[in-house]
Enzyme design. Structure first.
Site, PDB file in Angstrom:
ATOM      1  N   CYS A  66      -1.146  39.859 -41.192  1.00 55.81           N
ATOM      2  CA  CYS A  66      -0.562  38.974 -42.204  1.00 55.81           C
ATOM      3  C   CYS A  66       0.879  38.588 -41.927  1.00 55.81           C
ATOM      4  O   CYS A  66       1.470  37.792 -42.664  1.00 55.81           O
ATOM      5  CB  CYS A  66      -0.649  39.617 -43.580  1.00 55.81           C
ATOM      6  N   CYS A 122       0.848  -1.189   0.000  1.00 51.46           N
ATOM      7  CA  CYS A 122       0.000   0.000   0.000  1.00 51.46           C
ATOM      8  C   CYS A 122       0.886   1.242   0.000  1.00 51.46           C
ATOM      9  O   CYS A 122       1.793   1.366   0.837  1.00 51.46           O
ATOM     10  CB  CYS A 122      -0.926  -0.008   1.219  1.00 51.46           C
ATOM     11  N   CYS A 124      -3.566  49.030 -32.797  1.00 48.01           N
ATOM     12  CA  CYS A 124      -2.765  49.222 -34.000  1.00 48.01           C
ATOM     13  C   CYS A 124      -2.206  47.897 -34.475  1.00 48.01           C
ATOM     14  O   CYS A 124      -1.713  47.090 -33.688  1.00 48.01           O
ATOM     15  CB  CYS A 124      -1.627  50.203 -33.697  1.00 48.01           C
TER      16      CYS A 124
END
Length: 653
Positions: free
Chosen positions: A475, A363, A459
């Site tokens: 992009c 255990c 911006c």
């Protein structure tokens, strides 16, 4: 000489340095045999009426063999055992082997140790006469015929005798107690022999030889038991003599005045006992019954008792069960190391379990010395633990102290989440994997130096602070290509793909954060419940003592608490499992079972919170009903998730 003619007193260790190469086998010595148990019926109910001792009291990792959707659970069969249980099993194993070989229990035990507990291989070699091929021929040495009236432990007074360990010599006035093995004639003083065996036990040695360097005889279990009993009896006699000395010294130190005081006190106690104090009014005999305490002192003492605020005292009451478990463990440790023989048996048991590590697991809970033994599987398709885990099933077991853990990964129970997913989830929560997701979802890399950049304004004109490269946020192209100020008119396929990847990472991040918040919230609720119910148990124990309620009558609240803790823990791991169930899969049943389970958990938790401590015993039936409702929905949830997992609808994301 044939091995079948060797006896317990005819063991030598010419091959003590031999190491048997154990074959890797998936067969367990304690698996269910056909002759000891009936086949599992088609409806999944086992008929184990003819089980042998090894399989009595077995448990299962899942309550049923088939779910309501007829999904087979392939549940693992196990048994919770202690080291003491394993010692009994080993004794039976040795006795059973001796019934076949007819060599004596001592010889069979040594053979099992030399064969690294591989009984099948031992029997195969013995049947085929191949024992000599493995260097296990134990030559029969000519022994002087020992008379039964010659003890192994005796006193020696001959001055010519010398113990070859401590080089002590006896005399007529100072005899020396010596010990000799039943298979050789090499006596040593018993104290040296005891120290020799204790050191061997510390080193976990199982094949013990005679201390004489030229002697190769092995110490049998019978010899070990005899010298162990001698040492234990001698310790008890010394302890008894010390107690008698203390009693004598105490009796001699009592003065005449102390005797007179004790006599008068006993006489007064006898008179008070003869009086019927119930018939005497409190006002008449108040001074007689309480001669040394004023009313103010009594009230102060009562107030101090009721307002006890010692944190150690509260901790002691709160951790009552843990203290009992620790006390029992300490007592077991004491018994296991009490004598030389008990320590040697402990080493044998631990060595056996280590040799069969696939089937015995300790255990993992601290200060728990219980073990779990894998017996087999309730399945015609699963035969090993690896096959069981490959099906994404969780081998949850319970030790003798009611600790639940995973038999495969030795972690706390994480059902219904498979081991691989639980490990991945914990890693995901601990490392910076999700930090990378956040960066991918909220930042873009500079096209020039790949530095992550976060857009903190409106911006689209971005300038990398590291390399000074100017580019368009939309992009990712040079800003000089854009002539219409803030309007991006350049279409680039790579940038479009990057936007898709970013959207995908955002979705994954939102999905992860959704289930992580549920997981973390349930974990916090579990900790809060434990903290609240510790105080609850503390106060309830005081009321129980004041009202005279037995511990059996108050057992319902402890059971309800355990059910609540287990339910929250299991619900917590269902959220981790849901994260790995693909979004395209239909999860209506899982979500419905999850929501129902969560509502019932909150009802039981709220009942503990709203019930006043004085009303707890009047609400007993309500606690039991709510707890049973939580158990029913928990079993429903387990089956529902097992149906999803068995259909292989989980995947790493």
């Amino acid at each position: 000489m044939p091995l079948s003619k060797l006896g317990d007193n005819e063991l030598s260790s010419d091959s003590t340095d031999f190491e048997y190469e154990e074959e890797d086998s998936d067969n367990c010595d304690f698996e269910l045999e056909d002759e000891d148990s009936e086949d599992i019926t088609s409806n999944g109910e086992e008929q184990l009426s003819n089980r042998n001792d090894e399989t009595l009291g077995v448990s299962y990792t899942f309550p049923v063999s088939h779910t309501k959707m007829n999904t087979k659970t392939h549940r693992m069969i196990y048994k919770s055992v202690s080291l003491e249980d394993m010692e009994i099993l080993l004794d039976k194993k040795v006795t059973a082997l001796n019934s076949v070989l007819q060599l004596g229990n001592n010889t069979c035990l040594i053979l099992l140790v030399k064969y690294k507990w591989n009984q099948d291989k031992l029997l195969e070699d013995y049947t085929n006469g191949n024992i000599t091929n493995y260097g296990l021929v134990m030559e029969l040495q000519k022994q002087e015929q020992r008379r039964s009236n010659i003890p192994l432990i005796k006193e020696v007074r001959d001055p010519k005798f010398t113990c070859h360990i401590c080089f002590d010599n006896p005399s007529e006035g100072r005899p020396l107690t010596v010990f000799t093995l039943s298979s050789c004639d090499h006596p040593f003083c018993v104290d040296c022999y005891i120290n020799y065996l204790k050191e061997a036990n510390k080193d976990n040695k199982l094949l013990l030889r005679c201390p004489e360097p030229t002697c190769k005889q092995l110490i049998t279990m019978s010899d070990l038991q005899k010298i162990s009993n001698f040492e234990w009896d001698r310790k008890n006699q010394e302890k008894l003599r010390e107690e008698q000395k203390c009693i004598s010294a105490e009796q001699q130190s009592i003065t005449e005045e102390e005797i007179k005081t004790r006599y008068q006190g006993d006489k007064l106690s006898s008179k008070l006992h003869d009086l019927n104090l119930d018939d005497i009014s409190d006002s008449e005999d108040e001074d007689l019954i309480y001669p040394s305490h004023s009313e103010e002192e009594t009230d102060k003492a009562k107030c101090d008792t009721d307002n006890h605020s010692d944190p150690d005292f509260d901790t002691a009451i709160t951790n009552f069960q843990q203290q009992i478990m620790e006390k029992e463990r300490t007592e077991r440790e004491h018994e296991r190391n009490k004598t030389i023989a008990s320590k040697y048996k402990l080493n044998l048991t631990e060595n056996y379990c280590s040799a069969h590590y696939k089937y015995f697991k300790n255990c993992p809970i601290p200060n728990c010395d219980s073990m779990v033994m894998q017996v087999g599987f309730d399945s015609d398709k699963v035969g090993t633990l690896s096959e069981f885990v490959e099906r994404k099933l969780v081998p949850t077991v319970v030790c003798t102290h009611k600790h639940r853990f995973c038999f495969n990964c030795l972690q706390e129970d994480h059902s219904p989440c498979p081991c691989s997913l639980a490990k991945e989830w914990e890693k995901k929560c601990k490392d910076d994997t999700e930090t990378c997701h956040w960066l991918a979802a909220n930042t873009k890399d500079c096209p020039h130096c790949s530095t992550p950049i976060e857009k903190n304004g409106g911006c689209n004109h971005m300038i990398c602070f590291k390399c000074g490269f100017a580019f368009c946020w939309n992009c990712l192209q040079k800003w000089s290509l854009h002539y219409n100020d803030f309007n991006c008119t350049v279409y680039v396929g790579d940038a479009d793909d990057a936007k898709k990847d970013q959207d995908k990472n955002k979705k994954l991040l939102r999905r992860y954060m959704f289930y992580f918040e549920l997981f973390d919230n349930q974990k916090r609720s579990l900790d809060a419940d434990k903290k609240l119910l510790r105080k609850f148990e503390n106060n309830l124990r005081k009321i129980q003592e004041r009202c005279g309620v037995s511990w059996i009558e108050a057992l319902f609240y402890r059971e309800s608490m355990d059910i609540l803790f287990r339910a929250r823990h299991e619900l917590m791991w269902t959220y981790a499992t849901m994260y790995y169930i693909g979004t395209k899969n239909s999860c209506e049943l899982a979500n419905a079972a999850q929501q129902l389970f969560s509502r019932n958990i909150e009802k039981l938790s709220r009942l503990f919170l709203d019930t006043k401590i004085e009303m707890i015993f009047k609400q007993r039936n309500k606690f039991l009903n709510y707890a049973n409702l939580v158990e029913e929905t928990r079993e429903l949830l387990e089956e529902t998730f097992l149906d999803y997992i068995s259909k292989d609808q989980t995947k790493l994301i």
